[in-house]
Motif scaffolding. Sequence first.
Motif, PDB file in Angstrom:
ATOM      1  N   PRO A  71       0.855  -1.203   0.000  1.00 36.85           N
ATOM      2  CA  PRO A  71       0.000   0.000   0.000  1.00 36.85           C
ATOM      3  C   PRO A  71       0.887   1.248   0.000  1.00 36.85           C
ATOM      4  CG  PRO A  71       0.097  -0.929   2.202  1.00 36.85           C
ATOM      5  CD  PRO A  71       0.898  -1.852   1.321  1.00 36.85           C
ATOM      6  N   ALA A  72       1.546   1.494  -1.130  1.00 39.95           N
ATOM      7  CA  ALA A  72       2.590   2.521  -1.198  1.00 39.95           C
ATOM      8  C   ALA A  72       2.066   3.899  -0.806  1.00 39.95           C
ATOM      9  CB  ALA A  72       3.183   2.560  -2.606  1.00 39.95           C
ATOM     10  N   ALA A  73       0.905   4.291  -1.331  1.00 41.66           N
ATOM     11  CA  ALA A  73       0.367   5.618  -1.014  1.00 41.66           C
ATOM     12  C   ALA A  73       0.051   5.740   0.472  1.00 41.66           C
ATOM     13  CB  ALA A  73      -0.885   5.882  -1.856  1.00 41.66           C
TER      14      ALA A  73
ATOM     15  N   HIS B 110      -4.678   6.798  12.341  1.00 40.24           N
ATOM     16  CA  HIS B 110      -5.162   5.480  12.755  1.00 40.24           C
ATOM     17  C   HIS B 110      -5.662   4.661  11.554  1.00 40.24           C
ATOM     18  CE1 HIS B 110      -4.637   6.076  17.017  1.00 40.24           C
ATOM     19  NE2 HIS B 110      -5.314   7.201  16.988  1.00 40.24           N
ATOM     20  N   GLU B 111      -6.259   5.349  10.581  1.00 33.19           N
ATOM     21  CA  GLU B 111      -6.728   4.641   9.387  1.00 33.19           C
ATOM     22  C   GLU B 111      -5.544   4.091   8.587  1.00 33.19           C
ATOM     23  OE1 GLU B 111      -9.153   5.608   5.224  1.00 33.19           O
ATOM     24  OE2 GLU B 111      -9.306   6.975   6.935  1.00 33.19           O
ATOM     25  N   ASP B 112      -4.522   4.941   8.399  1.00 31.95           N
ATOM     26  CA  ASP B 112      -3.342   4.494   7.659  1.00 31.95           C
ATOM     27  C   ASP B 112      -2.611   3.383   8.411  1.00 31.95           C
ATOM     28  OD1 ASP B 112      -3.932   6.368   5.752  1.00 31.95           O
ATOM     29  OD2 ASP B 112      -2.420   7.813   6.394  1.00 31.95           O
ATOM     30  N   ARG B 113      -2.485   3.545   9.725  1.00 31.23           N
ATOM     31  CA  ARG B 113      -1.770   2.544  10.517  1.00 31.23           C
ATOM     32  C   ARG B 113      -2.487   1.200  10.474  1.00 31.23           C
ATOM     33  NH1 ARG B 113       3.009   1.180  11.166  1.00 31.23           N
ATOM     34  NH2 ARG B 113       3.531   0.179  13.128  1.00 31.23           N
ATOM     35  N   SER B 114      -3.807   1.231  10.518  1.00 33.15           N
ATOM     36  CA  SER B 114      -4.589  -0.009  10.465  1.00 33.15           C
ATOM     37  C   SER B 114      -4.413  -0.718   9.121  1.00 33.15           C
ATOM     38  CB  SER B 114      -6.066   0.293  10.713  1.00 33.15           C
ATOM     39  OG  SER B 114      -6.264   0.826  12.006  1.00 33.15           O
TER      40      SER B 114
ATOM     41  N   ARG C 251      -2.775  -4.335   8.500  1.00 29.33           N
ATOM     42  CA  ARG C 251      -3.545  -5.361   7.796  1.00 29.33           C
ATOM     43  C   ARG C 251      -2.729  -5.938   6.643  1.00 29.33           C
ATOM     44  NH1 ARG C 251      -9.776  -4.673   5.542  1.00 29.33           N
ATOM     45  NH2 ARG C 251     -10.197  -6.899   5.347  1.00 29.33           N
ATOM     46  N   TRP C 252      -2.011  -5.068   5.943  1.00 29.14           N
ATOM     47  CA  TRP C 252      -1.119  -5.548   4.872  1.00 29.14           C
ATOM     48  C   TRP C 252      -0.053  -6.476   5.437  1.00 29.14           C
ATOM     49  CZ3 TRP C 252       4.091  -3.550   4.780  1.00 29.14           C
ATOM     50  CH2 TRP C 252       4.867  -4.014   3.714  1.00 29.14           C
ATOM     51  N   PHE C 253       0.520  -6.112   6.568  1.00 27.58           N
ATOM     52  CA  PHE C 253       1.569  -6.926   7.182  1.00 27.58           C
ATOM     53  C   PHE C 253       1.056  -8.300   7.615  1.00 27.58           C
ATOM     54  CE2 PHE C 253       3.557  -8.339  11.172  1.00 27.58           C
ATOM     55  CZ  PHE C 253       4.869  -8.514  10.762  1.00 27.58           C
TER      56      PHE C 253
ATOM     57  N   VAL D 240      10.508  -0.951   4.076  1.00 19.84           N
ATOM     58  CA  VAL D 240      11.246  -1.623   5.151  1.00 19.84           C
ATOM     59  C   VAL D 240      10.805  -1.083   6.505  1.00 19.84           C
ATOM     60  CG1 VAL D 240      13.523  -1.989   6.161  1.00 19.84           C
ATOM     61  CG2 VAL D 240      13.223  -2.133   3.686  1.00 19.84           C
ATOM     62  N   TRP D 241      10.652   0.234   6.615  1.00 20.41           N
ATOM     63  CA  TRP D 241      10.202   0.857   7.871  1.00 20.41           C
ATOM     64  C   TRP D 241       8.803   0.377   8.250  1.00 20.41           C
ATOM     65  CZ3 TRP D 241       6.028   4.384   7.892  1.00 20.41           C
ATOM     66  CH2 TRP D 241       5.750   4.950   9.145  1.00 20.41           C
ATOM     67  N   ALA D 242       7.883   0.350   7.283  1.00 20.81           N
ATOM     68  CA  ALA D 242       6.507  -0.066   7.565  1.00 20.81           C
ATOM     69  C   ALA D 242       6.464  -1.519   8.023  1.00 20.81           C
ATOM     70  CB  ALA D 242       5.634   0.127   6.324  1.00 20.81           C
ATOM     71  N   TYR D 243       7.231  -2.376   7.367  1.00 19.68           N
ATOM     72  CA  TYR D 243       7.242  -3.783   7.753  1.00 19.68           C
ATOM     73  C   TYR D 243       7.854  -3.960   9.144  1.00 19.68           C
ATOM     74  CZ  TYR D 243       7.846  -8.843   7.365  1.00 19.68           C
ATOM     75  OH  TYR D 243       7.781 -10.194   7.582  1.00 19.68           O
ATOM     76  N   ALA D 244       8.972  -3.277   9.398  1.00 22.63           N
ATOM     77  CA  ALA D 244       9.659  -3.437  10.681  1.00 22.63           C
ATOM     78  C   ALA D 244       8.813  -2.922  11.843  1.00 22.63           C
ATOM     79  CB  ALA D 244      11.000  -2.707  10.642  1.00 22.63           C
TER      80      ALA D 244
END
Length: 344
Positions: free
Chosen positions: A177-179, A207-211, A215-217, A259-263
């Motif tokens: 979810p790049a955007a 909170h919407e973006d973080r969720s 969910r992607w992870f 990488v940051w989002a996954y970690a």
Amino acid sequence: ALQWLDCLLAYQSDFRPQMRLEDTKAALPCCEDIWEASDEMTWQRACALRPVRPSLLAALESLYKKKTIDSNIGEFGRILLIHGLYHRTWEVARYHKDTLSNWIPSAPGTRAPSPSASDLVTEWLPRNPIFSKWRNSACDCLDVLHWSANSQVAQRAGLEHPTILHLHLARLILLTPAATVQSLASLIVQNSKSGAAPQDVSQAQYHEDRSEVLRWFIQDQYKARLALVHAGAIFWHVRRYSHDSMLEPFAVLLATLVVWAYATSSQAIDQQQRQGLVGTGSSRQIQEDPNSSGSQQPNKEAESDLIDLPFINLDRLCDDELIQMYVLHGSRMKGYMAGIGDIC
């Protein structure tokens, strides 16, 4: 070239593409040997060897259906093919985001049949079986393009050409979810700079973006780890084979954010497990729909191999077997990067 620039602006600036695939009816650019001809006779001989050049639509159809690439398509034409895959995937995504796409009109006065449970499509695109098949098919097409590109790398004694960067970046754009990741990072930076309490709107967006990232992870975990592998490959490519192209800064930025989002997602889930908010392993071992993306079940033989393959260097060259092992069992393997160590 206009279609390429339009697509480039779309994924770099999160703008809606202004062109459609149907607008690209001209033939793809010619091969490099025609451009590099030193005189008219050499040019004529090169043109005679490659009399026909397919259009983007025809080349895409062959790539999707037959998994073949016309030998008359040069490197720039293959880059346009990659962006054509973007356009087709985005068109499918836009169609299935529309709620009317799943509604069947009926004659006035008659009652439309109610959809069955299997006909109901979730709002989250990676769980949509039709979109998932199109995305998987696009990944298969990218694999075909990558195999062809790797053969040229082998002929050049390991020197990677710019198309390799486009192929790695394509996996990040299609599989993450790049955007949303960019929006989440931007909100965090804005709040840290302001020093004041975040506004209600930015809090809700955060909170919407973080969720969505979590969910992607969790629910798209196989594709997330595959994207992580290609993010590391972007670092490897830019460090060693940089061509100073205008794409490199954005590619490095997006790879860093992935990488940051996954970690951070991994750390958040692990923290919740330690606090007892979620069951141990429940967030990582997701029971997925067989038709959803990346729903491959590990076998016992592969699990036994984990003893011999405890980690992977994500920003180094890796063999296909190790990558496949990480994609399937990455929740129980460590992913290392130079200067960071274990990213999770």
